[in-house]
Design an enzyme around this catalytic site. Structure first.
Site, PDB file in Angstrom:
ATOM      1  N   ASN A   1       0.836  -1.211   0.000  1.00  0.00           N
ATOM      2  CA  ASN A   1       0.000   0.000   0.000  1.00  0.00           C
ATOM      3  C   ASN A   1       0.867   1.256   0.000  1.00  0.00           C
ATOM      4  O   ASN A   1       0.578   2.221  -0.720  1.00  0.00           O
ATOM      5  CB  ASN A   1      -0.953  -0.001   1.196  1.00  0.00           C
ATOM      6  CG  ASN A   1      -2.228  -0.769   0.901  1.00  0.00           C
ATOM      7  OD1 ASN A   1      -3.070  -0.313   0.132  1.00  0.00           O
ATOM      8  ND2 ASN A   1      -2.351  -1.952   1.477  1.00  0.00           N
TER       9      ASN A   1
ATOM     10  N   MET B   1       0.879  -2.881  12.443  1.00  0.00           N
ATOM     11  CA  MET B   1       0.257  -3.972  13.198  1.00  0.00           C
ATOM     12  C   MET B   1       0.180  -3.721  14.710  1.00  0.00           C
ATOM     13  O   MET B   1       0.090  -4.670  15.483  1.00  0.00           O
ATOM     14  CB  MET B   1       0.992  -5.289  12.923  1.00  0.00           C
ATOM     15  CG  MET B   1       0.904  -5.752  11.479  1.00  0.00           C
ATOM     16  SD  MET B   1      -0.783  -5.840  10.845  1.00  0.00           S
ATOM     17  CE  MET B   1      -1.362  -7.281  11.730  1.00  0.00           C
TER      18      MET B   1
ATOM     19  N   ASN C   1      -6.757   4.776   8.146  1.00  0.00           N
ATOM     20  CA  ASN C   1      -6.332   3.374   8.053  1.00  0.00           C
ATOM     21  C   ASN C   1      -7.006   2.717   6.857  1.00  0.00           C
ATOM     22  O   ASN C   1      -8.070   3.152   6.415  1.00  0.00           O
ATOM     23  CB  ASN C   1      -6.749   2.627   9.336  1.00  0.00           C
ATOM     24  CG  ASN C   1      -6.304   1.177   9.339  1.00  0.00           C
ATOM     25  OD1 ASN C   1      -5.170   0.854   8.956  1.00  0.00           O
ATOM     26  ND2 ASN C   1      -7.184   0.270   9.742  1.00  0.00           N
TER      27      ASN C   1
ATOM     28  N   HIS D   1      -8.451  -1.085   5.740  1.00  0.00           N
ATOM     29  CA  HIS D   1      -8.824  -2.380   6.301  1.00  0.00           C
ATOM     30  C   HIS D   1      -9.267  -3.286   5.147  1.00  0.00           C
ATOM     31  O   HIS D   1     -10.068  -2.847   4.307  1.00  0.00           O
ATOM     32  CB  HIS D   1      -9.960  -2.189   7.309  1.00  0.00           C
ATOM     33  CG  HIS D   1     -10.466  -3.463   7.895  1.00  0.00           C
ATOM     34  ND1 HIS D   1      -9.762  -4.168   8.844  1.00  0.00           N
ATOM     35  CD2 HIS D   1     -11.602  -4.168   7.646  1.00  0.00           C
ATOM     36  CE1 HIS D   1     -10.447  -5.261   9.156  1.00  0.00           C
ATOM     37  NE2 HIS D   1     -11.556  -5.281   8.450  1.00  0.00           N
TER      38      HIS D   1
HETATM   39  C1  GRF Z   1      -3.325  -4.728   3.860  1.00  0.00           C
HETATM   40  O1  GRF Z   1      -4.139  -5.833   3.596  1.00  0.00           O
HETATM   41  C2  GRF Z   1      -4.114  -3.698   4.633  1.00  0.00           C
HETATM   42  O2  GRF Z   1      -5.460  -3.670   4.308  1.00  0.00           O
HETATM   43  C3  GRF Z   1      -3.928  -4.151   6.056  1.00  0.00           C
HETATM   44  O3  GRF Z   1      -2.610  -4.649   6.124  1.00  0.00           O
HETATM   45  C4  GRF Z   1      -2.191  -5.070   4.837  1.00  0.00           C
HETATM   46  C5  GRF Z   1      -0.928  -4.328   4.526  1.00  0.00           C
HETATM   47  O4  GRF Z   1      -0.306  -4.795   3.360  1.00  0.00           O
HETATM   48  N1  GRF Z   1      -4.205  -3.076   6.987  1.00  0.00           N
HETATM   49  P1  GRF Z   1       0.944  -3.999   2.769  1.00  0.00           P
HETATM   50  O5  GRF Z   1       2.018  -3.943   3.855  1.00  0.00           O
HETATM   51  O6  GRF Z   1       0.470  -2.647   2.363  1.00  0.00           O
HETATM   52  O7  GRF Z   1       1.403  -4.823   1.603  1.00  0.00           O
END
Ligand code: GRF
Length: 206
Positions: free
Chosen positions: A16, A93, A110, A112
């Site tokens: 992301n 996390m 955030n 989700h």
């Molecule tokens: C994604 O699925 C997001 O929705 C969740 O954690 C994951 C993060 O993935 N909160 P990345 O580190 O962006 O690849």
């Protein structure tokens, strides 16, 4: 227009984050800029993505602090040093408490991997798949003191196919995340998000 400085908190792979960096570098993030990327895990691949993009990084490991409050205050310090306006959680996390949220009131966002308010918390895609839903998706929301309970800024939907499996579903949801998150961040940066109670409205670009 005044620039909007995003501080991105990560713990993992950072796909992301990558979509945000890509949009920024392609001039698609509006008045948004990525001021700093902070990880609580020293080996998060997201850190390398930030470095590649020339963005300052910091590691603040929760393990080095005696309690959650001092960890969160260290995060706040780092973000303030970089004059961050909005905090963007991208696979971060750790749960954030009011100690942190008070420092950026209404300015923590955030993503989700589920269609809230269904399936909050961990592993939303598996929760949804096992429940047997026919549509799944992702949600960008403001962060409040609850778990995935803040006002919804945007959602994207994917279909669950008859012969699907969780891994394929996760991948298709993630593709939607990568489109949705930068779009909402752009709207935030351009001041196009209006809140009325918990109903958020994104004003269209001119
Ligand atoms: C994604 O699925 C997001 O929705 C969740 O954690 C994951 C993060 O993935 N909160 P990345 O580190 O962006 O690849």
């Amino acid at each position: 227009m005044r620039m909007c400085r995003f501080g991105v908190l990560v713990s993992g792979s950072g796909t992301n984050l990558q979509s945000i960096l890509d949009d920024w570098q392609n001039g698609q993030l509006g008045a948004g800029e990525v001021a700093v990327v902070v990880s609580n895990r020293p080996r998060a691949a997201a850190l390398e993505r930030a470095r590649q993009a020339g963005v300052p990084t910091a590691v603040i490991s929760h393990r080095r602090f005696v309690d959650r409050a001092s960890f969160e205050l260290a995060l706040v310090d780092k973000l303030r040093q970089q004059a961050v306006d909005w905090v963007v959680l991208a696979g971060f996390m750790r749960v954030l408490t009011p100690t942190f949220l008070r420092a950026f009131p209404g300015r923590v966002v955030n993503i989700h991997p589920g269609l809230l308010p269904a399936f909050p918390g961990l592993d939303a895609q598996t929760q949804a798949f096992d429940y047997g839903v026919k549509i799944a998706g992702c949600t960008v929301h403001l962060v409040d003191e609850g778990t995935d309970t803040g006002p919804i800024l945007g959602q994207a939907v994917v279909e669950v196919y008859e012969d699907d499996d969780v891994e394929r579903l996760k991948k298709r949801i993630l593709e939607q995340e990568h489109r949705l998150y930068p779009r909402i961040l752009r709207a935030i940066s351009e001041g196009r998000v209006e809140l009325e109670g918990r109903r958020a409205r994104i004003i269209a670009r001119e």
